[in-house]
Design an enzyme around this catalytic site. Structure first.
Site, PDB file in Angstrom:
ATOM      1  N   GLY A  18      -6.691  19.348   0.544  1.00  0.00           N
ATOM      2  CA  GLY A  18      -7.981  18.249  -0.222  1.00  0.00           C
ATOM      3  C   GLY A  18      -8.854  18.224   1.068  1.00  0.00           C
ATOM      4  N   TYR A 154      -7.156   0.714  -6.551  1.00  0.00           N
ATOM      5  CA  TYR A 154      -7.910   1.500  -5.740  1.00  0.00           C
ATOM      6  C   TYR A 154      -9.252   1.345  -5.429  1.00  0.00           C
ATOM      7  CZ  TYR A 154     -10.255   6.196  -4.209  1.00  0.00           C
ATOM      8  OH  TYR A 154     -10.692   7.037  -3.679  1.00  0.00           O
TER       9      TYR A 154
END
Length: 261
Positions: A18, A154
């Site tokens: 990523g 998150y």
């Protein structure tokens, strides 16, 4: 533009895939030696094989576990004598509600997104100071400011990471160590593709169509970023060309941020 990075040493957490791997490619192209950290040793080796022309150290570690940041720093010091750049990129999304998420879930993400960065600052920044300075970057998220409803853990931990980044910047700028945070929006990573495929399996919608709907609904630019587009911004911030960038949070989000937030 010469980014004046040749011969520097960078530590990248979450460096095997990523955005982290894209940053590794970008820094390697500038002549930066690399220490890549991730949990999967095989993925790290595969990533290292993609990076010829520079020295690449791989360290398999779970930075959510106390003691692993210290082991990473010790390994980097033994191999390179220290680091000039630290990119705190390790992290992942969550999915829960506040009323059902147990303490253990909150603690895990706190360790991964916040305490890993705290511990790495404590262990790597002193060496940076002795080398004359350096750069620390935190990969946060637009969700630190503009939260998504399905991942409150998150959102909260990324917001804490942004505040930590600002506090660390104020503390270290006198040692010629520049600290900044980057808040990406939609980025086409493996996690997004995996989730989209799971959610569209057995439906009439393709995973590509699903992700395009998300982009259309949220990003005025109308698409996801590539990891490389985000990585290029990180690489610039690593450079002396960004020498007046200190203690800030930069949005790379295709226009997603709502300025009234």
């Amino acid at each position: 533009m010469d980014l004046q990075l040749t011969g520097k040493v960078a530590v990248i957490t979450g460096g095997s895939a990523g955005i982290g791997l894209a940053i590794a490619h970008g820094l390697a192209a500038e002549g930066v030696d690399l220490a890549l950290c991730g949990r999967d040793e095989d993925r790290l080796r595969s990533a290292a094989a993609e990076l010829p022309g520079v020295r690449v150290l791989t360290v398999a570690a779970d930075l959510a576990v106390p003691g692993e940041a210290e082991r990473l720093a010790e390994t980097v010091t033994a191999e390179f004598g220290g680091a000039d750049i630290l990119v705190n990129n390790a992290g992942t999304g969550s999915e829960e509600t506040i009323l059902t998420a147990p303490d253990e879930r909150w603690q895990h993400y706190w360790e991964l997104h916040v305490m890993a960065a705290v511990r790495l600052a404590r262990t790597i920044a002193p060496g940076m100071k002795s080398r004359g300075g350096g750069v620390i970057l935190h990969n946060a998220s637009i969700c630190a400011t503009q939260p998504l409803g399905y991942e409150p853990v998150y959102n909260v931990t990324k917001a804490a990471l942004v505040m930590f980044s600002k506090c660390l910047a104020n503390e270290l700028i006198g040692d010629n160590i520049r600290v900044n945070a980057v808040n990406p929006g939609l980025v086409m990573t493996g996690d997004w593709v995996k989730t989209a495929k799971q959610l569209t399996e057995g439906t009439d919608q393709t995973w590509e169509q699903y992700l395009q709907e998300i982009a259309d609904d949220n990003a005025p630019i109308g698409r996801f970023a590539t990891p490389e587009e985000v990585a290029d911004f990180f690489v610039f911030l690593c450079s002396p060309r960004a020498s007046y960038s200190v203690g800030s949070s930069y949005y790379v989000d295709g226009g997603w941020l709502n300025v009234t937030t």
